[in-house]
Motif scaffolding. Structure first.
Motif, PDB file in Angstrom:
ATOM      1  N   ILE A 103       0.865  -1.180   0.000  1.00 36.81           N
ATOM      2  CA  ILE A 103       0.000   0.000   0.000  1.00 36.81           C
ATOM      3  C   ILE A 103       0.897   1.224   0.000  1.00 36.81           C
ATOM      4  O   ILE A 103       1.698   1.422   0.920  1.00 36.81           O
ATOM      5  CB  ILE A 103      -0.923   0.004   1.235  1.00 36.81           C
ATOM      6  N   ARG A 104       0.781   2.034  -1.039  1.00 37.17           N
ATOM      7  CA  ARG A 104       1.682   3.177  -1.225  1.00 37.17           C
ATOM      8  C   ARG A 104       0.871   4.461  -1.267  1.00 37.17           C
ATOM      9  O   ARG A 104      -0.211   4.505  -1.885  1.00 37.17           O
ATOM     10  CB  ARG A 104       2.470   3.006  -2.526  1.00 37.17           C
ATOM     11  N   VAL A 105       1.385   5.495  -0.638  1.00 32.76           N
ATOM     12  CA  VAL A 105       0.798   6.827  -0.735  1.00 32.76           C
ATOM     13  C   VAL A 105       1.722   7.656  -1.628  1.00 32.76           C
ATOM     14  O   VAL A 105       2.820   8.032  -1.211  1.00 32.76           O
ATOM     15  CB  VAL A 105       0.650   7.475   0.658  1.00 32.76           C
ATOM     16  N   PRO A 106       1.323   7.913  -2.874  1.00 30.81           N
ATOM     17  CA  PRO A 106       2.193   8.653  -3.793  1.00 30.81           C
ATOM     18  C   PRO A 106       2.354  10.114  -3.357  1.00 30.81           C
ATOM     19  O   PRO A 106       1.521  10.665  -2.619  1.00 30.81           O
ATOM     20  CB  PRO A 106       1.457   8.571  -5.136  1.00 30.81           C
ATOM     21  N   LEU A 107       3.403  10.758  -3.834  1.00 35.60           N
ATOM     22  CA  LEU A 107       3.599  12.189  -3.610  1.00 35.60           C
ATOM     23  C   LEU A 107       2.485  12.958  -4.310  1.00 35.60           C
ATOM     24  O   LEU A 107       2.186  12.704  -5.477  1.00 35.60           O
ATOM     25  CB  LEU A 107       4.952  12.637  -4.167  1.00 35.60           C
ATOM     26  N   SER A 108       1.869  13.891  -3.596  1.00 36.46           N
ATOM     27  CA  SER A 108       0.801  14.695  -4.191  1.00 36.46           C
ATOM     28  C   SER A 108       0.474  15.848  -3.271  1.00 36.46           C
ATOM     29  O   SER A 108       0.860  15.861  -2.095  1.00 36.46           O
ATOM     30  CB  SER A 108      -0.467  13.856  -4.414  1.00 36.46           C
ATOM     31  N   GLY A 109      -0.279  16.809  -3.810  1.00 34.38           N
ATOM     32  CA  GLY A 109      -0.845  17.854  -2.984  1.00 34.38           C
ATOM     33  C   GLY A 109      -2.088  17.341  -2.282  1.00 34.38           C
ATOM     34  O   GLY A 109      -2.579  16.250  -2.583  1.00 34.38           O
ATOM     35  N   PRO A 110      -2.639  18.128  -1.334  1.00 31.89           N
ATOM     36  CA  PRO A 110      -3.804  17.677  -0.565  1.00 31.89           C
ATOM     37  C   PRO A 110      -5.011  17.308  -1.428  1.00 31.89           C
ATOM     38  O   PRO A 110      -5.700  16.318  -1.145  1.00 31.89           O
ATOM     39  CB  PRO A 110      -4.117  18.874   0.336  1.00 31.89           C
ATOM     40  N   GLU A 111      -5.265  18.059  -2.504  1.00 32.41           N
ATOM     41  CA  GLU A 111      -6.453  17.776  -3.327  1.00 32.41           C
ATOM     42  C   GLU A 111      -6.354  16.440  -4.038  1.00 32.41           C
ATOM     43  O   GLU A 111      -7.367  15.789  -4.296  1.00 32.41           O
ATOM     44  CB  GLU A 111      -6.660  18.901  -4.344  1.00 32.41           C
ATOM     45  N   ALA A 112      -5.125  16.036  -4.357  1.00 39.59           N
ATOM     46  CA  ALA A 112      -4.921  14.790  -5.102  1.00 39.59           C
ATOM     47  C   ALA A 112      -4.454  13.651  -4.205  1.00 39.59           C
ATOM     48  O   ALA A 112      -3.987  12.627  -4.714  1.00 39.59           O
ATOM     49  CB  ALA A 112      -3.912  15.022  -6.224  1.00 39.59           C
ATOM     50  N   ARG A 113      -4.574  13.810  -2.884  1.00 41.50           N
ATOM     51  CA  ARG A 113      -4.097  12.749  -1.985  1.00 41.50           C
ATOM     52  C   ARG A 113      -4.852  11.455  -2.292  1.00 41.50           C
ATOM     53  O   ARG A 113      -6.069  11.420  -2.414  1.00 41.50           O
ATOM     54  CB  ARG A 113      -4.305  13.153  -0.525  1.00 41.50           C
ATOM     55  N   ARG A 114      -4.098  10.383  -2.414  1.00 44.47           N
ATOM     56  CA  ARG A 114      -4.689   9.116  -2.822  1.00 44.47           C
ATOM     57  C   ARG A 114      -3.899   7.959  -2.216  1.00 44.47           C
ATOM     58  O   ARG A 114      -2.780   8.144  -1.734  1.00 44.47           O
ATOM     59  CB  ARG A 114      -4.724   8.995  -4.345  1.00 44.47           C
ATOM     60  N   VAL A 115      -4.505   6.778  -2.276  1.00 42.51           N
ATOM     61  CA  VAL A 115      -3.900   5.556  -1.757  1.00 42.51           C
ATOM     62  C   VAL A 115      -3.811   4.558  -2.906  1.00 42.51           C
ATOM     63  O   VAL A 115      -4.796   4.317  -3.608  1.00 42.51           O
ATOM     64  CB  VAL A 115      -4.736   4.973  -0.602  1.00 42.51           C
ATOM     65  N   GLU A 116      -2.627   3.987  -3.092  1.00 41.36           N
ATOM     66  CA  GLU A 116      -2.395   3.048  -4.189  1.00 41.36           C
ATOM     67  C   GLU A 116      -2.345   1.612  -3.664  1.00 41.36           C
ATOM     68  O   GLU A 116      -1.546   1.298  -2.776  1.00 41.36           O
ATOM     69  CB  GLU A 116      -1.087   3.380  -4.909  1.00 41.36           C
TER      70      GLU A 116
END
Length: 452
Positions: free
Chosen positions: A337-350
Motif C-alpha cells: 500500500i503506497r501513498v504517492p507524492l501529491s498535494g492535498p487535493e490529489a491525496r490518494r492511496v495506491e
C-alpha cells in the motif's frame, strides 16, 4: 425521426462520420473478464432493446469447464436479459468493416441485476459509497508483456522481436529506446484508443523484457473498469497486427517481474466536492487512515479475486517489483500500500497487490470494498513502514487454495460484494483450481520421476 446513432458518444460518432455502420458487438464480461455476447447487424440492433444469453456464462472457468454454481433450479441455463449501456458504445477499429462495441448489463426476468455479473458487482460497491455521501475515484495502471507468438503450451514464453531485430531486453525500466523498439505496436494502440475515445495518461517501459505500462486518467470506477476491459482487447489486436502476442498473465516469463494492475483511490465528499483524505488545512484525515486500515485488514481475504489464478501467486516474489506484504508507506514502491507524492487535493492511496490478470470490474470492486469496510469500521492501520518492505515478512496468501479459504470466510467482504456473487465465484474458482491440481507439470517430471 431521430437516428439512434445521433446519441452515441462523440468518439463513436466521429468514427462513423460519413460511413455506414455494419455491425454491433453486444458484449458483457464473464468472471475471468472475457468478452461474451453476440454480433448483430446494425439494422437489427436498432430495433432491439435487449437480447438474451444464458446465465451459465458466469459458471464457466477459464478453461471452458463449468462450476456447479447454478443454485436450486439446477443447470438449466436460464436466459438473462442483457440491456445496452449506450454510454459505452465504442469503435472496434481493427475489424474489416465498420463495427461498434456496446457493453451490456445483465438482469433477471424480474428486472433485478444479476448479482454475479462483474459489472453489477462493481456498481453495487460504488452505490454503497454514494449512499454514504461519497464518490469513489480510481486510476488504474495496466502492465503487460509483448511476447513472441506462442502456439505451443509446452514451450516457454519468450520476449518479442523488437524493431531492431533483437529480442526485447529486460531491466530497461523507463527507457525510451526500449519503448521505441515496440513503436509500430504502440502506434496502433494509440490509434485504436483515439478511435475509441480513450485518453492515455502515458506509456512507459517496465522492468521486464517487452513489458509496458499504460496509465489511465482518474475517474468513475465503472467507466475506468470499462476502459480496462476494452483496452485488453485493443492491445491484443494491436499486437496481432505485428506478429506478436500481448499477454496480461501475472507472471508469463520466468525470472522476469510480473504484471500488476495498480489501483489508485481517492474519495470525494459529494456535498462539498472535497477529497475526504485531506482536511481543511491540507493534513491527512481519519478517513485517510481508515481506508488504509481497510486495505490492510481485508485485502488478504479478497486476494482470490485480485489474484485469480495459480499463476498469479508466482508474481509475489521478493525484490521482483511486486509486494509480499501489506505494509503502507509514503512514496515507497516496496510496500503493498503506497501513498504517492501529491498535494492535498490529489491525496490518494495506491493498492499495488492486484494482478493484471484479474477481471478489472472485480479487482476494482474488491479494492474499493476493502477501503469501504475500513471507512465504516473506523479502524487504525499499522504504523507507517520505513525502509525496504522486502526485508519484512509476507502476510498475504501464497497459493490460490489458501486465498480461496480466506475468501470463503470473509463474511464482511461478502456483504459488500454480494453474498450470491461470493457463492458463485468460490464454486467456479474451486472447480478451476481442482482441474489444475490434476495436471502434472514439467518440473514434477524432471525432478521427481527418478529421484523420489
Amino acid at each position: 425521426m431521430t437516428d439512434w446513432k445521433d446519441n452515441l458518444p462523440q468518439a463513436a460518432q466521429t468514427y462513423l462520420d460519413g460511413r455506414r455502420l455494419d455491425e454491433v458487438e453486444c458484449v458483457i464480461s464473464d468472471l475471468p473478464g472475457i468478452a461474451r455476447g453476440k454480433a448483430v447487424p446494425a439494422s437489427k440492433f436498432a430495433k432491439q432493446d435487449y437480447f438474451h444469453l444464458p446465465d451459465s456464462i458466469f459458471y464457466q472457468t477459464i478453461t471452458g469447464d463449468w462450476g456447479e454454481a447454478a443454485g436450486e433450479d439446477g443447470f438449466i441455463e436460464k436466459d438473462m436479459i442483457l440491456k445496452p449501456d449506450m454510454d459505452t458504445a465504442s469503435a472496434a477499429p481493427w475489424t474489416g468493416d465498420w463495427t461498434l462495441q456496446v457493453i451490456h448489463d445483465a438482469y433477471d426476468r424480474d428486472g433485478d441485476p444479476i448479482p454475479y455479473s462483474p459489472r453489477n458487482v462493481l456498481k453495487r460497491v460504488v452505490q454503497l459509497y454514494r449512499d454514504q455521501g461519497w464518490e469513489p475515484i480510481v486510476a488504474p495502471e495496466m502492465e503487460f508483456f509483448l511476447v513472441a507468438r506462442n502456439v505451443d503450451p509446452a514451450k516457454a514464453i519468450e520476449p518479442m522481436m523488437g524493431r531492431s531485430g533483437r529480442p526485447a531486453a529486460a531491466r530497461q525500466a523507463y527507457s525510451m529506446t526500449a519503448v521505441d523498439e515496440f513503436g509500430p505496436v504502440i502506434d496502433d494502440i494509440y490509434d485504436f484508443a483515439e478511435h475509441q475515445g480513450f485518453e492515455i495518461d502515458g506509456i512507459t517501459q517496465e522492468g521486464g523484457a517487452g513489458q509496458l505500462e499504460i496509465n489511465l486518467l482518474h475517474g468513475d470506477p465503472v467507466k475506468l473498469a470499462d476502459e480496462v476491459f476494452y483496452f485488453k482487447r485493443l492491445i491484443r489486436e494491436a499486437a496481432l497486427r505485428h506478429d506478436c502476442f500481448a499477454t496480461f498473465m501475472a507472471k508469463p516469463i520466468e525470472d522476469e517481474p510480473g504484471s500488476a494492475m495498480h489501483i489508485h483511490h481517492s474519495i470525494i465528499d459529494i456535498e462539498t466536492g472535497q477529497n475526504i483524505f485531506s482536511g481543511p488545512q491540507g493534513g491527512e484525515t481519519d478517513a485517510f487512515y481508515h481506508f488504509i486500515a481497510g486495505l490492510q485488514n481485508h485485502l488478504p481475504s479478497g486476494l482470490a479475486v485480485m489474484a485469480p489464478y495459480v499463476n498469479s501467486y508466482r508474481r509475489y516474489v521478493k525484490d521482483h517489483a511486486a509486494p509480499i506484504n501489506l505494509e503502507w508507506a509514503r512514496d515507497n514502491r516496496t510496500t503493498g500500500i503506497r501513498v504517492p507524492l501529491s498535494g492535498p487535493e490529489a491525496r490518494r492511496v495506491e493498492n499495488r497487490i492486484a494482478g493484471m490478470d484479474c477481471n478489472p470490474y472485480l479487482g476494482i470492486a474488491v479494492s474499493l470494498a476493502c477501503g469501504y469496510l475500513g471507512l465504516t469500521e473506523q479502524m487504525r492501520p499499522r504504523r507507517q513502514f520505513y525502509g525496504d518492505a522486502y526485508e519484512g515478512e509476507g502476510d498475504i496468501p501464497q497459493v490460490l487454495g489458501q486465498a480461496l479459504d480466506m475468501f470463503d470466510g470473509a463474511k464482511a467482504l461478502h456483504k459488500v460484494l454480494g453474498p450470491e456473487f461470493a457463492r458463485v465465484y468460490s464454486i467456479v474458482k474451486r472447480a478451476e483450481y481442482e482441474e489444475f491440481l490434476q495436471v502434472i507439470s514439467p518440473w514434477e517430471r524432471e525432478h521427481l520421476l527418478l529421484n523420489v
